[in-house]
Design a protein around this motif. Structure first.
Motif: not given
Length: 289
Positions: A249-255, A269-289
């Protein structure tokens, strides 16, 4: 009361009626009968209280045969015990406090967790009640003829003491008393006497239940180590699953695939949790000015 009939005797004045003596004539009145001290009172003469302690009372025709004077309480009138009759014919035998032969008062029975029930007293002993200023009889009982004192127990104690299940508690019926404790929670109390009477009336079914329970306990005892080990592994497995889920859940907030909506946090991607840990986790890109 009457005036004294004084006669002179060796420098003293004596009343020929009550027999009392003074150095000089007194203005007090004569009781009209012989006056005694407690130490000189004849054994056959008794006060009304002394007669009461023997379960006697003066007959209607009884005459006062003497008196004892007390500065605090005045005259104690004396009656001949031959002029007395039974006060209470239904009173049990009178017993001395020093020779009770094992008989107990209701208060003493209570300390032994006993109560008279329907048992009749085997004797009585007298005490003087200062409030009513009269003799009071205390009943005495044979402890061996008394029954166990009824007490009220909570539902928890009821189940533990008699090894009862919830269904058996329902069979017993409604509690005998309800009261609110300091937490304002209603506590149910059951009469031990009523419970034991119910169990005695259903002894066969109750015994069968205890036998089944004993079998369950034997099975548990024989497999105790395996059961406890399995329970421990089960708890450890649940704790590990909880830890992994919290980490996910902590990783999901950063995905990058997650988004916060009015309906809560959702994954595109997933309406419900399919696999833990999630194989499709991608880190969120933070915008920079």
């Amino acid at each position: 009361m009457q005036s004294h009939n004084f006669i002179k005797t060796e420098g003293k004045w004596k009343c020929s009626v009550c027999g009392w003596e003074w150095k000089s004539k007194t203005t007090t009145l004569c009781p009209g009968v012989t006056r005694y001290e407690w130490s000189t009172k004849p054994p056959n003469l008794k006060t009304a209280v002394e007669l009461k302690r023997l379960n006697l009372k003066p007959k209607p025709s009884a005459e006062v045969r003497g008196t004892i004077f007390s500065m605090k309480n005045g005259f104690y009138w004396l009656y001949d015990d031959k002029d007395s009759e039974i006060d209470n014919p239904d009173l049990p035998p009178i017993v001395s406090w020093d020779n009770r032969a094992g008989l107990k008062t209701p208060g003493e029975l209570k300390k032994l967790q006993l109560e008279p029930g329907d048992t009749k007293p085997k004797g009585v002993a007298s005490v003087w009640d200062t409030e009513s200023e009269e003799v009071v009889w205390i009943p005495l009982y044979n402890p061996e003829e008394c029954c166990e004192r009824d007490s009220l127990i909570t539902k928890t104690v009821l189940k533990e003491r008699y090894l009862l299940s919830e269904s058996w508690v329902k069979k017993i019926g409604e509690p005998d008393k309800l009261y609110a404790n300091k937490y304002n929670t209603v506590v149910k109390l059951y009469s031990t006497r009523r419970v034991e009477t119910f169990l005695a009336e259903n002894a066969e079914e109750y015994a069968a239940m205890l036998v089944r329970r004993e079998k369950y306990l034997e099975i548990f005892a024989a497999n105790k180590e395996r059961i406890l080990t399995a329970a421990k592994l089960s708890r450890e497995k649940k704790l590990e699953e909880k830890r992994i889920l919290e980490a996910q859940m902590a990783r999901c907030f950063q995905c990058a695939s997650g988004a916060s909506t009015p309906q809560g946090f959702l994954c595109v991607i997933y309406p419900t949790v399919k696999k833990i840990p999630c194989p499709d986790w991608t880190p969120r890109q933070h915008r920079t000015e």
